[in-house]
Design an enzyme around this catalytic site. Structure first.
Site, short mmCIF file in Angstrom:
data_model
loop_
_atom_site.label_atom_id
_atom_site.label_comp_id
_atom_site.label_asym_id
_atom_site.label_seq_id
_atom_site.Cartn_x
_atom_site.Cartn_y
_atom_site.Cartn_z
N HIS A 18 0.67 -1.22 -0.08
CA HIS A 18 0.00 0.05 0.02
C HIS A 18 0.96 1.16 0.04
O HIS A 18 2.02 1.11 -0.07
CB HIS A 18 -1.09 0.06 1.07
CG HIS A 18 -0.39 -0.19 2.57
ND1 HIS A 18 0.50 0.81 3.20
CD2 HIS A 18 -0.44 -1.09 3.46
CE1 HIS A 18 0.77 0.73 4.31
NE2 HIS A 18 0.29 -0.80 4.58
N HIS A 21 3.86 1.61 2.58
CA HIS A 21 5.20 0.99 1.87
C HIS A 21 5.77 1.64 0.96
O HIS A 21 7.11 2.10 1.09
CB HIS A 21 4.92 -0.27 1.32
CG HIS A 21 4.23 -1.39 2.18
ND1 HIS A 21 2.97 -1.92 2.01
CD2 HIS A 21 4.43 -1.77 3.59
CE1 HIS A 21 2.39 -2.90 2.81
NE2 HIS A 21 3.22 -2.65 3.87
N CYS A 126 1.12 -10.26 20.47
CA CYS A 126 0.37 -9.69 19.40
C CYS A 126 0.86 -10.36 18.11
O CYS A 126 1.99 -10.05 17.81
CB CYS A 126 0.43 -8.15 19.45
SG CYS A 126 -0.43 -7.56 17.91
N CYS A 129 2.13 -7.74 15.42
CA CYS A 129 3.46 -7.22 15.64
C CYS A 129 4.47 -8.25 15.78
O CYS A 129 5.79 -7.97 15.53
CB CYS A 129 3.17 -6.34 16.83
SG CYS A 129 2.55 -4.92 17.24
N CYS A 144 -3.38 -4.63 22.12
CA CYS A 144 -2.03 -4.29 21.53
C CYS A 144 -2.09 -2.63 21.30
O CYS A 144 -3.00 -2.10 20.78
CB CYS A 144 -1.57 -4.89 20.38
SG CYS A 144 -0.51 -4.09 19.28
N HIS A 147 -1.98 -2.12 17.18
CA HIS A 147 -3.05 -2.64 16.23
C HIS A 147 -4.49 -2.64 16.95
O HIS A 147 -5.42 -2.85 16.50
CB HIS A 147 -2.84 -4.21 15.95
CG HIS A 147 -1.78 -4.44 15.13
ND1 HIS A 147 -0.39 -4.58 15.67
CD2 HIS A 147 -1.49 -4.26 13.73
CE1 HIS A 147 0.44 -4.58 14.31
NE2 HIS A 147 -0.31 -4.47 13.19
N LYS A 295 -3.49 5.29 11.46
CA LYS A 295 -2.49 4.85 10.99
C LYS A 295 -2.73 4.22 9.69
O LYS A 295 -3.85 3.22 9.85
CB LYS A 295 -1.51 3.93 11.78
CG LYS A 295 -0.55 3.35 11.18
CD LYS A 295 0.16 2.12 12.04
CE LYS A 295 1.24 1.43 11.26
NZ LYS A 295 1.59 0.11 11.93
N LYS A 298 -2.79 -2.56 6.66
CA LYS A 298 -3.73 -3.22 5.58
C LYS A 298 -5.10 -3.55 5.89
O LYS A 298 -5.74 -4.31 5.17
CB LYS A 298 -2.90 -4.68 5.74
CG LYS A 298 -1.33 -4.48 5.36
CD LYS A 298 -0.83 -5.92 5.01
CE LYS A 298 0.57 -5.74 4.59
NZ LYS A 298 1.70 -5.44 5.75
#
Length: 504
Positions: A18, A21, A126, A129, A144, A147, A295, A298
């Site tokens: 995405h 990245h 997690c 992570c 977490c 996430h 943030k 995905k």
């Protein structure tokens, strides 16, 4: 010869690439391109992280083997990075034999040096992570902090890394190298983690087999971070080519988002120390690209923001420049289509593209299509010199958006220079030649300095100016010295490089 070894993190293969990245990768690409212009020897590494519980589970959910999923999604990253015109020198996959050998070599050395021991671990994990968390690190008791999903309680026999043994060596490293982590707020954050004290950490798993086997105990595989981090050493010959490793390792610069700061700036240097590596990398940390304040990841609305879709709208160079210029390296930055469109139109359509078109048109009509030489005492010369100095300083401190802002001062000031002198209203002769020679020289230098963000477009403009060779072959700072445009060259018209875009 100076060297620069730039790395992205290796990206998980449990889903598609995405824009987040792309942002990290483009920053490394732009910085390494700048170093190529300086004449430095450059090595640029990116790749994919293909082991761990997250990969195994997502493969199982898709009804395939982990390696099948890894092959498919690693290829998607390679394709996306080719679309982005990344000039990476290597693409590493953690499933490659060369990486298995490097991981086993480095961690065997740490084991032999007494920094790895066996014990039982019980803790909160997690999967997103691929990391264990202490209770005081969790949000709402069991979520977490990255996430915002519940962690899992895991218990198994593990090998542990004696991270606690490196409290003092890491403190000494921080004290001795004040520029080891940039920007400074992230160095402060890493120091804060260090001041809290270091606990030993689990580094192997027995409950999964999708990983690199532990060489001294084949019932275990290395936990993902203790596999993944070593890719940076693998790619420059660790354990296989000591001379190559010794050549490149001192020039290492790791680029990454802030969520993996702890693993890179605390765990990784300690792992290197444990294996007897004395030279530590430098780290360059950026914030998150945010969508609606969240943030980019995905899940959720990021599935609507793929690099390929953005390239289809903005073109490769348009996307590259708007992303780099519009999102400063360091703080969190809000990402929006409207913001990208505004940056594209302002910098590329209205300024750079307009300057290229203007210069070629006036030279064609008033100078017979032949570019005049610049004046040594042009009023643009000191403006360009100052802009170059600011551009170079910004690239040196890994601030691509600031560097591009400095470069675009040349573009804007040259457009203003033309607007002030209005050469299109002049009769052919020495006066118009003087103005256009100055404009051509400023455009030549701006085109070199713009190459890290818009490489293909810069090369196209270089040819339109009648220059020989390529932009990539130019060497700074000499190439940015005023007076390099020789005059007497054929200047070509061409289709607009950056047509103005509107919201559809």
């Amino acid at each position: 010869m100076a060297r620069f070894y730039g790395t992205t993190p290796i990206f998980y293969v449990n889903d598609a690439p995405h824009v987040g990245h792309a942002y990290t990768a483009l920053n490394v690409d732009a910085v390494t391109r700048w170093h190529r212009l300086l004449g430095d020897e450059v090595f640029f590494l990116t790749g994919t992280d293909e082991h761990g519980l997250k990969i195994q589970r997502s493969a199982e959910e898709a009804g395939r083997t982990p390696i099948e999923q890894a092959n498919e999604n690693s290829a998607r990253f390679q394709e996306a990075f080719q679309q982005l015109n990344l000039a990476n020198d290597d693409f590493i996959r953690t499933t490659e034999p060369r990486h298995h050998e490097a991981v086993q070599t480095l961690l065997q050395r740490a084991y032999d040096n007494g920094f790895i021991y066996e014990s039982t671990y019980e803790g909160m994990y997690c999967v997103g992570c691929e990391a264990y968390y202490n209770e005081d690190e969790l949000v709402d008791g069991d979520h977490c902090p990255i996430h915002h999903r519940p962690v899992e309680q895991l218990s198994e026999d593990n090998y542990f890394f004696k991270l606690s043994a490196f409290q003092e060596p890491l403190e000494q490293w921080f004290e001795a190298t004040p520029d080891n982590i940039t920007p400074s707020q992230y160095r402060n954050e890493a120091e804060g983690l260090l001041r809290l004290g270091l606990d030993d950490v689990s580094m192997t798993r027995t409950s999964i087999d999708w990983g690199i086997p532990v060489p001294w105990d084949d019932k275990h595989v290395f936990y993902v971070w203790y596999d993944a981090l070593i890719n940076y050493a693998t790619a420059v010959g660790y354990g296989a080519d000591p001379e190559r490793f010794d050549t490149w390792w001192p020039a290492t610069h790791h680029f990454m988002a802030k969520d993996i700061l702890r693993f890179h700036t605390i765990y990784w240097p300690a792992m290197l120390m444990a294996a007897g590596v004395d030279i530590m990398p430098k780290f360059h940390i950026h914030g998150y690209l945010l969508l609606g304040g969240e943030k980019m990841s995905k899940s959720g609305n990021v599935t609507q923001v793929s690099p390929g879709e953005m390239i289809a709208d903005f073109g490769v160079d348009g996307f590259r420049h708007a992303l780099l210029r519009g999102h400063p390296f360091g703080p969190d930055s809000e990402f929006s289509y409207e913001g990208m469109l505004s940056q594209y139109n302002t910098d590329l359509a209205n300024n750079y593209g307009n300057l290229v078109s203007r210069v070629a048109t006036v030279v064609g009509k008033k100078c017979g299509g032949v570019g005049p030489a610049p004046r040594a005492d042009s009023s643009l010369a000191p403006i360009v010199a100052e802009a170059y100095a600011d551009t170079a300083a910004a690239w040196e401190r890994v601030a691509p958006s600031v560097a591009l802002e400095s470069t675009w001062r040349i573009v804007r000031d040259t457009n203003e220079y033309l607007q002030e002198h209005e050469p299109w209203k002049m009769e052919p002769g020495p006066e118009v030649d003087a103005v256009m020679g100055d404009a051509l020289e400023a455009l030549r230098i701006a085109t070199i300095l713009a190459w890290p963000s818009i490489p293909d477009s810069s090369e196209a403009v270089w040819k339109r100016l009648g220059m020989t060779g390529t932009v990539e072959e130019q060497r700074l700072p000499e190439a940015a010295t005023w007076g390099g445009y020789p005059g007497g060259l054929s200047v070509e018209m061409g289709d607009p490089l950056f047509p103005r875009l509107k919201l559809s």
